[in-house]
Design a protein around this motif. Sequence first.
Motif, PDB file in Angstrom:
ATOM      1  N   THR A 119      63.814 167.948  31.135  1.00 53.45           N
ATOM      2  CA  THR A 119      64.058 167.071  30.498  1.00 53.45           C
ATOM      3  C   THR A 119      64.900 166.938  29.184  1.00 53.45           C
ATOM      4  OG1 THR A 119      62.433 165.416  31.938  1.00 53.45           O
ATOM      5  CG2 THR A 119      63.212 165.182  30.046  1.00 53.45           C
ATOM      6  N   ARG A 120      66.250 166.373  29.426  1.00 54.21           N
ATOM      7  CA  ARG A 120      66.887 166.771  28.227  1.00 54.21           C
ATOM      8  C   ARG A 120      66.571 165.635  27.319  1.00 54.21           C
ATOM      9  NH1 ARG A 120      73.276 167.840  28.965  1.00 54.21           N
ATOM     10  NH2 ARG A 120      73.555 166.933  26.972  1.00 54.21           N
ATOM     11  N   ALA A 121      66.302 166.223  25.906  1.00 60.20           N
ATOM     12  CA  ALA A 121      66.300 164.869  24.992  1.00 60.20           C
ATOM     13  C   ALA A 121      66.786 164.040  24.507  1.00 60.20           C
ATOM     14  CB  ALA A 121      65.668 165.589  23.930  1.00 60.20           C
ATOM     15  N   ASP A 122      68.280 164.218  24.827  1.00 56.45           N
ATOM     16  CA  ASP A 122      68.640 162.996  24.816  1.00 56.45           C
ATOM     17  C   ASP A 122      69.268 162.180  25.975  1.00 56.45           C
ATOM     18  OD1 ASP A 122      70.854 165.012  26.638  1.00 56.45           O
ATOM     19  OD2 ASP A 122      72.270 165.083  24.930  1.00 56.45           O
ATOM     20  N   HIS A 123      68.834 162.448  27.073  1.00 56.47           N
ATOM     21  CA  HIS A 123      68.146 161.522  27.648  1.00 56.47           C
ATOM     22  C   HIS A 123      67.204 159.942  27.970  1.00 56.47           C
ATOM     23  CE1 HIS A 123      71.781 162.203  30.734  1.00 56.47           C
ATOM     24  NE2 HIS A 123      71.905 163.024  29.646  1.00 56.47           N
ATOM     25  N   TYR A 181      69.948 161.199  38.143  1.00 59.04           N
ATOM     26  CA  TYR A 181      68.979 161.771  36.929  1.00 59.04           C
ATOM     27  C   TYR A 181      68.204 161.264  36.535  1.00 59.04           C
ATOM     28  CZ  TYR A 181      68.230 165.081  33.505  1.00 59.04           C
ATOM     29  OH  TYR A 181      67.496 165.907  32.509  1.00 59.04           O
ATOM     30  N   ASP A 182      69.316 159.857  35.571  1.00 55.99           N
ATOM     31  CA  ASP A 182      68.374 159.694  34.541  1.00 55.99           C
ATOM     32  C   ASP A 182      67.270 158.647  35.325  1.00 55.99           C
ATOM     33  OD1 ASP A 182      68.945 160.249  32.900  1.00 55.99           O
ATOM     34  OD2 ASP A 182      71.381 158.886  33.120  1.00 55.99           O
ATOM     35  N   GLY A 183      67.633 158.216  36.770  1.00 57.21           N
ATOM     36  CA  GLY A 183      66.279 157.535  37.529  1.00 57.21           C
ATOM     37  C   GLY A 183      65.111 158.211  37.927  1.00 57.21           C
ATOM     38  N   GLU A 184      65.685 159.753  37.447  1.00 62.10           N
ATOM     39  CA  GLU A 184      63.744 159.926  38.135  1.00 62.10           C
ATOM     40  C   GLU A 184      62.969 160.574  36.836  1.00 62.10           C
ATOM     41  OE1 GLU A 184      62.892 161.741  41.245  1.00 62.10           O
ATOM     42  OE2 GLU A 184      64.603 163.167  41.606  1.00 62.10           O
ATOM     43  N   ILE A 185      64.080 160.525  35.753  1.00 56.79           N
ATOM     44  CA  ILE A 185      63.407 160.887  34.398  1.00 56.79           C
ATOM     45  C   ILE A 185      63.095 159.276  34.389  1.00 56.79           C
ATOM     46  CG2 ILE A 185      64.106 160.426  31.888  1.00 56.79           C
ATOM     47  CD1 ILE A 185      66.130 162.291  31.698  1.00 56.79           C
TER      48      ILE A 185
END
Length: 393
Positions: free
Chosen positions: A50-54, A228-232
Amino acid sequence: MTAVRRTFGTSIVSGALTLVAFGCSKQATPVSSGGGRGRPNLVLITMDTTRADHLGCYGDRDAATPRLDALARDGVVFDHAFAVAPLTFPSHASMLTGRYPPATGVRDNGDFRLPEAETTLAEHLRAQGYRARASVGSFVLAGELGLAQGFEAYAEPPAPRLAGVADPAVARLERIPQRPAARVADEALTAIDAMKSGPFFLWVHFFDPHSPYTPPPPYAEAFKSRPYDGEIASMDAAIGRIVDGLSAAGVTDRTIVAAIADHGESLGEHGEATHGIYLYDATLHVPLIVRYPAKLRAGSRYAGLVSGVDLAPTLLELMELPPLPAAQGSSVASALVAGSVAEREPVYALGIGEVHRGPRAGGLRGRGRPGRDEEPGERAPRRPCRLAEAPRR
Ligand SMILES: [Zn+2]
Protein backbone atom coordinates in the motif's frame (compact mmCIF):
# COMPACT_ATOMS: atom_id res chain seq x y z
CA MET A 1 4.33 -11.40 -11.93
CA THR A 2 7.56 -9.79 -10.91
CA ALA A 3 6.36 -9.61 -7.35
CA VAL A 4 5.39 -13.25 -7.31
CA ARG A 5 8.79 -14.24 -8.55
CA ARG A 6 10.49 -12.00 -6.07
CA THR A 7 8.27 -13.39 -3.41
CA PHE A 8 9.75 -16.82 -3.54
CA GLY A 9 12.92 -16.30 -5.46
CA THR A 10 16.41 -16.94 -4.27
CA SER A 11 17.90 -13.78 -2.92
CA ILE A 12 21.18 -12.11 -2.39
CA VAL A 13 21.15 -9.05 -0.21
CA SER A 14 23.58 -6.70 -1.78
CA GLY A 15 22.80 -3.27 -0.61
CA ALA A 16 21.56 -0.89 1.98
CA LEU A 17 19.99 2.49 1.45
CA THR A 18 20.63 5.17 3.97
CA LEU A 19 18.07 7.81 4.76
CA VAL A 20 18.63 10.62 7.17
CA ALA A 21 15.97 12.72 8.77
CA PHE A 22 15.98 16.39 8.14
CA GLY A 23 14.65 19.20 10.21
CA CYS A 24 15.26 17.31 13.43
CA SER A 25 14.88 18.88 16.83
CA LYS A 26 15.71 17.58 20.24
CA GLN A 27 13.14 16.75 22.82
CA ALA A 28 13.27 14.80 26.04
CA THR A 29 9.74 14.69 27.32
CA PRO A 30 9.10 11.25 28.77
CA VAL A 31 5.92 9.41 27.99
CA SER A 32 3.77 10.17 30.99
CA SER A 33 2.26 7.54 33.17
CA GLY A 34 -1.10 6.21 32.23
CA GLY A 35 -2.20 6.73 35.80
CA GLY A 36 -2.87 3.09 36.47
CA ARG A 37 -5.77 2.81 34.05
CA GLY A 38 -4.63 -0.62 33.02
CA ARG A 39 -2.57 -1.78 30.12
CA PRO A 40 -3.83 -0.76 26.70
CA ASN A 41 -4.73 -3.19 23.96
CA LEU A 42 -2.86 -3.11 20.67
CA VAL A 43 -4.31 -3.69 17.21
CA LEU A 44 -1.63 -3.72 14.54
CA ILE A 45 -2.94 -3.59 10.98
CA THR A 46 -0.39 -4.28 8.26
CA MET A 47 -1.49 -3.34 4.76
CA ASP A 48 0.38 -5.17 2.05
CA THR A 49 1.67 -3.29 -0.96
CA THR A 50 0.00 0.00 0.00
CA ARG A 51 1.53 3.24 -1.20
CA ALA A 52 1.16 6.18 1.14
CA ASP A 53 0.26 8.50 -1.71
CA HIS A 54 -2.79 6.41 -2.60
CA LEU A 55 -4.58 7.26 0.65
CA GLY A 56 -6.69 10.33 1.19
CA CYS A 57 -4.88 11.25 4.38
CA TYR A 58 -1.66 11.42 2.37
CA GLY A 59 -3.10 13.78 -0.17
CA ASP A 60 -4.65 11.56 -2.81
CA ARG A 61 -7.87 13.37 -3.68
CA ASP A 62 -9.07 10.43 -5.75
CA ALA A 63 -8.60 7.91 -2.96
CA ALA A 64 -11.53 5.98 -1.56
CA THR A 65 -10.12 5.42 1.90
CA PRO A 66 -12.68 7.00 4.24
CA ARG A 67 -12.00 4.68 7.15
CA LEU A 68 -8.23 5.11 7.12
CA ASP A 69 -8.74 8.83 6.69
CA ALA A 70 -11.03 8.83 9.72
CA LEU A 71 -8.41 6.91 11.68
CA ALA A 72 -5.92 9.59 10.63
CA ARG A 73 -8.22 12.36 11.84
CA ASP A 74 -8.45 10.62 15.20
CA GLY A 75 -4.74 9.88 15.46
CA VAL A 76 -1.26 10.71 14.18
CA VAL A 77 -0.17 10.45 10.55
CA PHE A 78 3.52 9.81 9.95
CA ASP A 79 4.71 11.74 6.92
CA HIS A 80 8.06 10.00 6.52
CA ALA A 81 7.71 6.30 7.33
CA PHE A 82 9.86 3.86 5.37
CA ALA A 83 9.87 0.11 4.99
CA VAL A 84 13.09 -1.76 5.72
CA ALA A 85 12.66 -3.76 2.53
CA PRO A 86 10.26 -3.76 -0.43
CA LEU A 87 9.30 -7.33 0.41
CA THR A 88 6.57 -8.78 2.57
CA PHE A 89 8.31 -11.25 4.85
CA PRO A 90 11.48 -9.27 5.60
CA SER A 91 9.46 -6.13 6.26
CA HIS A 92 7.04 -7.90 8.59
CA ALA A 93 9.80 -9.77 10.41
CA SER A 94 11.48 -6.44 11.09
CA MET A 95 8.29 -4.69 12.18
CA LEU A 96 7.48 -7.51 14.59
CA THR A 97 10.95 -7.68 16.13
CA GLY A 98 12.26 -4.13 15.80
CA ARG A 99 15.32 -5.54 14.03
CA TYR A 100 16.72 -5.13 10.53
CA PRO A 101 16.87 -8.04 8.07
CA PRO A 102 20.57 -8.78 8.60
CA ALA A 103 19.76 -9.27 12.30
CA THR A 104 16.57 -11.28 11.90
CA GLY A 105 18.07 -13.31 9.07
CA VAL A 106 14.92 -12.77 7.02
CA ARG A 107 16.27 -11.22 3.83
CA ASP A 108 13.66 -12.39 1.37
CA ASN A 109 10.41 -14.25 1.13
CA GLY A 110 9.99 -17.96 0.93
CA ASP A 111 13.37 -19.43 1.56
CA PHE A 112 13.95 -17.77 4.90
CA ARG A 113 12.67 -18.31 8.42
CA LEU A 114 12.46 -16.12 11.49
CA PRO A 115 14.59 -18.00 14.04
CA GLU A 116 13.12 -19.15 17.34
CA ALA A 117 15.84 -17.15 19.06
CA GLU A 118 14.21 -13.93 17.86
CA THR A 119 11.81 -12.27 20.29
CA THR A 120 8.63 -11.20 18.55
CA LEU A 121 6.29 -8.48 19.71
CA ALA A 122 3.69 -11.17 20.38
CA GLU A 123 6.07 -13.15 22.57
CA HIS A 124 7.08 -10.03 24.41
CA LEU A 125 3.48 -9.04 25.06
CA ARG A 126 2.50 -12.54 26.12
CA ALA A 127 5.26 -12.36 28.71
CA GLN A 128 3.61 -9.16 29.96
CA GLY A 129 0.32 -10.97 30.45
CA TYR A 130 -1.27 -10.13 27.12
CA ARG A 131 -3.33 -12.42 24.98
CA ALA A 132 -2.34 -12.41 21.32
CA ARG A 133 -3.98 -13.51 18.10
CA ALA A 134 -3.23 -12.95 14.44
CA SER A 135 -5.20 -13.04 11.21
CA VAL A 136 -3.02 -12.91 8.11
CA GLY A 137 -4.06 -12.70 4.49
CA SER A 138 -1.24 -14.44 2.66
CA PHE A 139 0.78 -17.59 2.78
CA VAL A 140 3.84 -15.40 2.37
CA LEU A 141 3.45 -14.85 6.12
CA ALA A 142 2.78 -18.47 7.00
CA GLY A 143 3.11 -19.20 10.67
CA GLU A 144 5.52 -21.99 9.93
CA LEU A 145 8.05 -19.39 8.83
CA GLY A 146 8.42 -18.21 12.40
CA LEU A 147 6.00 -15.29 12.64
CA ALA A 148 3.50 -17.28 14.71
CA GLN A 149 5.84 -17.13 17.69
CA GLY A 150 3.89 -15.83 20.67
CA PHE A 151 0.39 -16.01 19.20
CA GLU A 152 -2.18 -18.26 20.82
CA ALA A 153 -4.08 -18.37 17.53
CA TYR A 154 -2.71 -17.66 14.04
CA ALA A 155 -5.33 -17.64 11.31
CA GLU A 156 -3.75 -17.99 7.88
CA PRO A 157 -4.44 -19.35 4.41
CA PRO A 158 -3.84 -23.04 3.85
CA ALA A 159 -0.50 -24.14 2.50
CA PRO A 160 -0.37 -24.42 -1.29
CA ARG A 161 -1.26 -27.75 -2.76
CA LEU A 162 1.85 -29.31 -4.09
CA ALA A 163 0.38 -32.40 -5.74
CA GLY A 164 2.02 -33.18 -9.03
CA VAL A 165 4.76 -30.64 -8.57
CA ALA A 166 8.18 -32.00 -7.77
CA ASP A 167 9.72 -28.80 -6.50
CA PRO A 168 7.79 -27.08 -3.69
CA ALA A 169 9.41 -23.76 -4.54
CA VAL A 170 8.08 -24.05 -8.07
CA ALA A 171 4.65 -24.94 -6.78
CA ARG A 172 4.61 -21.87 -4.58
CA LEU A 173 5.50 -19.71 -7.53
CA GLU A 174 2.32 -20.76 -9.26
CA ARG A 175 0.00 -19.12 -6.81
CA ILE A 176 0.26 -17.54 -3.41
CA PRO A 177 -2.63 -18.73 -1.24
CA GLN A 178 -4.42 -15.71 0.14
CA ARG A 179 -7.63 -14.64 1.76
CA PRO A 180 -9.69 -11.55 0.98
CA ALA A 181 -10.00 -8.60 3.32
CA ALA A 182 -13.56 -9.45 4.32
CA ARG A 183 -12.50 -12.88 5.54
CA VAL A 184 -9.49 -11.52 7.40
CA ALA A 185 -11.71 -8.93 9.05
CA ASP A 186 -14.23 -11.60 10.06
CA GLU A 187 -11.51 -13.43 11.95
CA ALA A 188 -10.20 -10.23 13.46
CA LEU A 189 -13.65 -9.47 14.84
CA THR A 190 -13.85 -12.95 16.29
CA ALA A 191 -10.48 -12.42 17.93
CA ILE A 192 -11.56 -9.07 19.39
CA ASP A 193 -14.64 -10.69 20.84
CA ALA A 194 -12.57 -13.50 22.35
CA MET A 195 -9.97 -11.20 23.89
CA LYS A 196 -11.90 -8.02 24.67
CA SER A 197 -11.55 -8.42 28.43
CA GLY A 198 -7.92 -7.59 27.65
CA PRO A 199 -5.21 -6.75 27.60
CA PHE A 200 -4.74 -8.09 24.09
CA PHE A 201 -2.61 -7.81 20.99
CA LEU A 202 -4.24 -8.41 17.63
CA TRP A 203 -2.25 -8.41 14.40
CA VAL A 204 -4.26 -8.18 11.20
CA HIS A 205 -2.62 -8.46 7.79
CA PHE A 206 -4.41 -7.55 4.55
CA PHE A 207 -2.91 -8.83 1.33
CA ASP A 208 -5.49 -7.43 -1.08
CA PRO A 209 -3.55 -4.55 -2.68
CA HIS A 210 -0.86 -7.02 -3.79
CA SER A 211 -0.94 -7.94 -7.46
CA PRO A 212 -2.92 -9.21 -9.27
CA TYR A 213 -5.36 -6.36 -8.73
CA THR A 214 -8.74 -8.02 -8.58
CA PRO A 215 -11.02 -6.10 -6.21
CA PRO A 216 -14.31 -7.73 -5.26
CA PRO A 217 -17.72 -6.21 -6.01
CA PRO A 218 -18.66 -3.39 -5.86
CA TYR A 219 -15.09 -2.15 -6.07
CA ALA A 220 -14.32 -4.04 -9.27
CA GLU A 221 -16.87 -1.98 -11.16
CA ALA A 222 -16.24 1.31 -9.40
CA PHE A 223 -12.48 1.06 -9.93
CA LYS A 224 -12.41 -0.56 -13.33
CA SER A 225 -9.77 1.83 -14.60
CA ARG A 226 -7.60 1.63 -11.49
CA PRO A 227 -8.08 -1.73 -9.81
CA TYR A 228 -5.11 -1.25 -7.48
CA ASP A 229 -7.04 1.55 -5.80
CA GLY A 230 -10.09 -0.68 -5.79
CA GLU A 231 -8.16 -3.23 -3.74
CA ILE A 232 -7.13 -0.49 -1.31
CA ALA A 233 -10.74 0.68 -1.07
CA SER A 234 -11.90 -2.84 -0.32
CA MET A 235 -9.26 -3.17 2.37
CA ASP A 236 -10.26 0.21 3.78
CA ALA A 237 -13.80 -1.00 4.26
CA ALA A 238 -12.53 -4.08 6.08
CA ILE A 239 -10.37 -1.92 8.32
CA GLY A 240 -13.47 0.11 9.07
CA ARG A 241 -15.23 -3.02 10.26
CA ILE A 242 -12.39 -3.70 12.70
CA VAL A 243 -12.50 -0.12 14.01
CA ASP A 244 -16.25 -0.50 14.44
CA GLY A 245 -15.68 -3.81 16.21
CA LEU A 246 -13.40 -2.16 18.73
CA SER A 247 -16.07 0.46 19.33
CA ALA A 248 -18.78 -2.15 19.75
CA ALA A 249 -16.57 -3.98 22.24
CA GLY A 250 -16.21 -0.76 24.21
CA VAL A 251 -12.41 -0.75 24.06
CA THR A 252 -11.65 2.17 21.73
CA ASP A 253 -10.30 4.45 24.43
CA ARG A 254 -7.88 1.88 25.78
CA THR A 255 -6.75 0.43 22.45
CA ILE A 256 -3.88 1.58 20.28
CA VAL A 257 -4.61 1.09 16.59
CA ALA A 258 -1.58 1.21 14.32
CA ALA A 259 -1.96 0.83 10.55
CA ILE A 260 1.18 0.54 8.42
CA ALA A 261 2.14 -0.89 5.05
CA ASP A 262 4.90 -3.44 4.63
CA HIS A 263 6.00 -1.69 1.42
CA GLY A 264 4.52 0.20 -1.49
CA GLU A 265 4.07 -0.62 -5.17
CA SER A 266 6.01 0.80 -8.08
CA LEU A 267 3.11 0.73 -10.56
CA GLY A 268 5.50 1.08 -13.45
CA GLU A 269 7.63 3.85 -12.00
CA HIS A 270 11.33 3.39 -12.70
CA GLY A 271 10.47 0.50 -14.96
CA GLU A 272 9.30 -1.71 -12.11
CA ALA A 273 5.79 -3.10 -12.30
CA THR A 274 5.30 -4.14 -8.70
CA HIS A 275 7.89 -4.27 -5.91
CA GLY A 276 10.82 -6.22 -4.57
CA ILE A 277 13.78 -4.94 -6.53
CA TYR A 278 14.32 -1.20 -6.38
CA LEU A 279 14.55 1.10 -3.40
CA TYR A 280 12.64 4.14 -4.55
CA ASP A 281 9.92 5.91 -2.58
CA ALA A 282 7.33 4.12 -4.69
CA THR A 283 8.01 0.93 -2.78
CA LEU A 284 9.58 2.22 0.44
CA HIS A 285 7.47 5.20 1.52
CA VAL A 286 4.65 3.67 3.50
CA PRO A 287 1.59 4.99 5.29
CA LEU A 288 1.68 4.83 9.08
CA ILE A 289 -1.23 5.95 11.22
CA VAL A 290 -1.43 5.49 14.99
CA ARG A 291 -4.56 6.21 16.99
CA TYR A 292 -4.42 6.26 20.77
CA PRO A 293 -6.92 8.67 22.25
CA ALA A 294 -5.39 8.47 25.74
CA LYS A 295 -2.08 9.98 24.69
CA LEU A 296 -1.94 11.11 21.08
CA ARG A 297 -3.40 14.31 19.76
CA ALA A 298 -6.10 13.68 17.18
CA GLY A 299 -5.41 14.98 13.70
CA SER A 300 -1.70 15.54 14.22
CA ARG A 301 1.15 14.67 11.91
CA TYR A 302 4.63 13.45 12.74
CA ALA A 303 7.30 14.97 10.51
CA GLY A 304 10.26 12.91 11.67
CA LEU A 305 11.78 9.97 9.88
CA VAL A 306 10.71 6.53 11.07
CA SER A 307 11.43 3.00 9.93
CA GLY A 308 9.55 -0.23 10.24
CA VAL A 309 12.00 -1.23 12.96
CA ASP A 310 10.83 1.73 15.03
CA LEU A 311 7.24 0.56 15.12
CA ALA A 312 7.40 -2.00 17.93
CA PRO A 313 9.70 0.10 20.15
CA THR A 314 7.38 3.07 19.73
CA LEU A 315 4.21 1.11 20.45
CA LEU A 316 5.73 -0.52 23.53
CA GLU A 317 6.75 2.83 24.98
CA LEU A 318 3.30 4.21 24.33
CA MET A 319 1.96 1.17 26.20
CA GLU A 320 4.40 1.84 29.06
CA LEU A 321 5.83 -1.63 28.72
CA PRO A 322 9.47 -2.75 28.72
CA PRO A 323 11.29 -2.48 25.39
CA LEU A 324 12.13 -5.45 23.22
CA PRO A 325 15.50 -6.66 24.47
CA ALA A 326 17.40 -6.61 21.19
CA ALA A 327 15.51 -4.05 19.13
CA GLN A 328 17.57 -1.95 16.72
CA GLY A 329 14.79 0.54 16.08
CA SER A 330 14.15 3.60 18.19
CA SER A 331 10.99 4.67 19.95
CA VAL A 332 9.60 8.03 18.93
CA ALA A 333 6.80 7.79 21.49
CA SER A 334 8.05 10.68 23.61
CA ALA A 335 8.18 12.95 20.59
CA LEU A 336 4.72 11.85 19.51
CA VAL A 337 3.26 12.66 22.89
CA ALA A 338 5.13 15.95 23.11
CA GLY A 339 4.27 16.98 19.57
CA SER A 340 7.94 17.31 18.68
CA VAL A 341 10.30 15.39 16.40
CA ALA A 342 12.79 12.84 17.67
CA GLU A 343 16.42 13.08 16.77
CA ARG A 344 17.57 9.75 15.46
CA GLU A 345 20.15 7.74 13.59
CA PRO A 346 19.78 7.04 9.87
CA VAL A 347 17.36 4.34 8.84
CA TYR A 348 18.04 1.70 6.27
CA ALA A 349 16.29 -0.14 3.53
CA LEU A 350 17.67 -3.23 1.94
CA GLY A 351 17.08 -4.58 -1.52
CA ILE A 352 17.86 -7.89 -3.07
CA GLY A 353 19.81 -8.93 -6.09
CA GLU A 354 22.22 -6.97 -8.20
CA VAL A 355 19.84 -5.12 -10.43
CA HIS A 356 18.98 -2.23 -8.15
CA ARG A 357 22.50 -0.90 -8.20
CA GLY A 358 22.19 0.81 -11.55
CA PRO A 359 19.15 2.93 -10.70
CA ARG A 360 20.73 3.92 -7.42
CA ALA A 361 23.53 5.55 -9.34
CA GLY A 362 20.96 7.21 -11.57
CA GLY A 363 19.14 9.28 -9.00
CA LEU A 364 18.07 7.13 -6.09
CA ARG A 365 18.20 8.37 -2.55
CA GLY A 366 21.65 7.36 -1.54
CA ARG A 367 25.03 7.89 -3.06
CA GLY A 368 27.49 5.50 -4.44
CA ARG A 369 27.15 1.82 -4.83
CA PRO A 370 25.99 0.11 -1.68
CA GLY A 371 27.79 -2.89 -0.36
CA ARG A 372 27.47 -5.45 2.34
CA ASP A 373 29.73 -3.41 4.58
CA GLU A 374 26.99 -0.80 4.82
CA GLU A 375 24.41 -3.13 6.25
CA PRO A 376 23.29 -2.17 9.74
CA GLY A 377 24.54 -4.43 12.44
CA GLU A 378 27.67 -5.16 10.48
CA ARG A 379 29.31 -1.78 10.08
CA ALA A 380 28.28 1.80 10.45
CA PRO A 381 27.14 3.54 7.26
CA ARG A 382 29.74 5.66 5.58
CA ARG A 383 27.78 7.52 2.96
CA PRO A 384 24.54 8.82 4.41
CA CYS A 385 22.46 11.09 2.27
CA ARG A 386 19.93 13.70 3.15
CA LEU A 387 16.42 13.14 1.92
CA ALA A 388 16.07 16.84 1.36
CA GLU A 389 18.86 16.69 -1.20
CA ALA A 390 17.44 13.73 -3.04
CA PRO A 391 15.59 14.30 -6.28
CA ARG A 392 11.83 14.00 -6.25
CA ARG A 393 10.09 11.44 -8.36
ZN1 LIG B 1 4.09 -7.26 0.99
